[in-house]
Write an enzyme that holds these catalytic residues in place. Structure first.
Site, PDB file in Angstrom:
ATOM      1  N   ASP A  20       1.121 -73.483 -19.465  1.00  0.00           N
ATOM      2  CA  ASP A  20       0.918 -72.405 -20.533  1.00  0.00           C
ATOM      3  C   ASP A  20       2.352 -72.228 -21.151  1.00  0.00           C
ATOM      4  OD1 ASP A  20       0.853 -69.880 -22.074  1.00  0.00           O
ATOM      5  OD2 ASP A  20      -0.500 -69.193 -20.140  1.00  0.00           O
TER       6      ASP A  20
ATOM      7  N   ASP B  39       0.578 -80.736 -25.435  1.00  0.00           N
ATOM      8  CA  ASP B  39       0.275 -80.772 -26.763  1.00  0.00           C
ATOM      9  C   ASP B  39       1.075 -79.836 -27.547  1.00  0.00           C
ATOM     10  OD1 ASP B  39      -1.542 -78.480 -25.489  1.00  0.00           O
ATOM     11  OD2 ASP B  39      -2.170 -78.481 -27.562  1.00  0.00           O
TER      12      ASP B  39
END
Length: 214
Positions: free
Chosen positions: A119, A155
């Site tokens: 996260d 990403d």
């Protein structure tokens, strides 16, 4: 996204306690004893998610023992299914929410750490929750062997850049910085579920490897 409740999860986890460790905190300092080949290096994935990566790594690298930890029950049972389907003996999982990895592992117990699509916690007020914040790096440094490394894939370019800076400020050495992993044609790369999803949309995947300087 709301995770679906799986009423069968508890029993499934108990039935497969040879893979999913029931009392992970009791394994501190003894993780290698869970494996037939205890002399192998021990690699840790923090936040193993649905398990495609660790199941694939266990299959691809029979010379390594793997441990994956995950704090969400409905997610770890998916990883358990994938690992079980591979029929490998070098992969273990733990359903645990560890605030400090030093409660799970002793000093120098781990050879390699994987942080896959963690996260990014993009808001500044949540910076301390990012898994590459200095307080987490202190934990990694403690449980890693001197020659151990951290591999990070994401990403999220902002999180990637933040992590590179955090590693450098902590005095770590960057062994690899890859701005488009899938363009390199690295056939040894084992993708996560998120990785496949984002890559299919044309999103670059970023990877780096870093070690703690002596």
């Amino acid at each position: 996204m709301r995770l679906r409740h799986k009423p069968w999860a508890d029993q499934y986890m108990k039935d497969n306690n040879h893979i999913l460790i029931q009392e992970p905190f009791e394994q501190k300092g003894c993780w290698k004893q869970l494996f037939d080949q205890q002399e192998r290096p021990l690699h840790l994935e923090v936040g193993t998610g649905k398990g495609q990566f660790i199941a694939g790594m266990g299959e691809q690298h029979s010379e390594v023992n793997f441990v994956g930890i995950e704090r969400v029950k409905s997610v770890i049972v998916g990883a358990l299914k994938k690992v079980k389907a591979k029929e490998t003996t070098n992969t273990r999982l733990a359903y645990v929410d560890a605030e400090d990895l030093r409660d799970l592992f002793v000093e120098n117990e781990i050879d390699h750490i994987y942080l896959n699509f963690s996260d990014p916690w993009p808001k500044n007020r949540h910076e301390k929750r990012r898994l590459t914040y200095p307080t987490f790096l202190e934990q990694y440094q403690h449980i890693l062997k001197d020659e151990g490394e951290i591999t990070l894939k994401t990403d999220n370019l902002t999180f990637f850049e933040y992590s590179l800076v955090s590693f450098s400020k902590f005095g770590m050495t960057l062994q690899e910085v890859n701005l488009d992993l899938h363009e390199t044609g690295d056939e040894t790369n084992v993708p996560t579920e998120y990785e496949e999803k984002f890559s299919q949309k044309g999103q670059p995947i970023y990877r780096c490897r870093a070690s703690f300087s002596k």
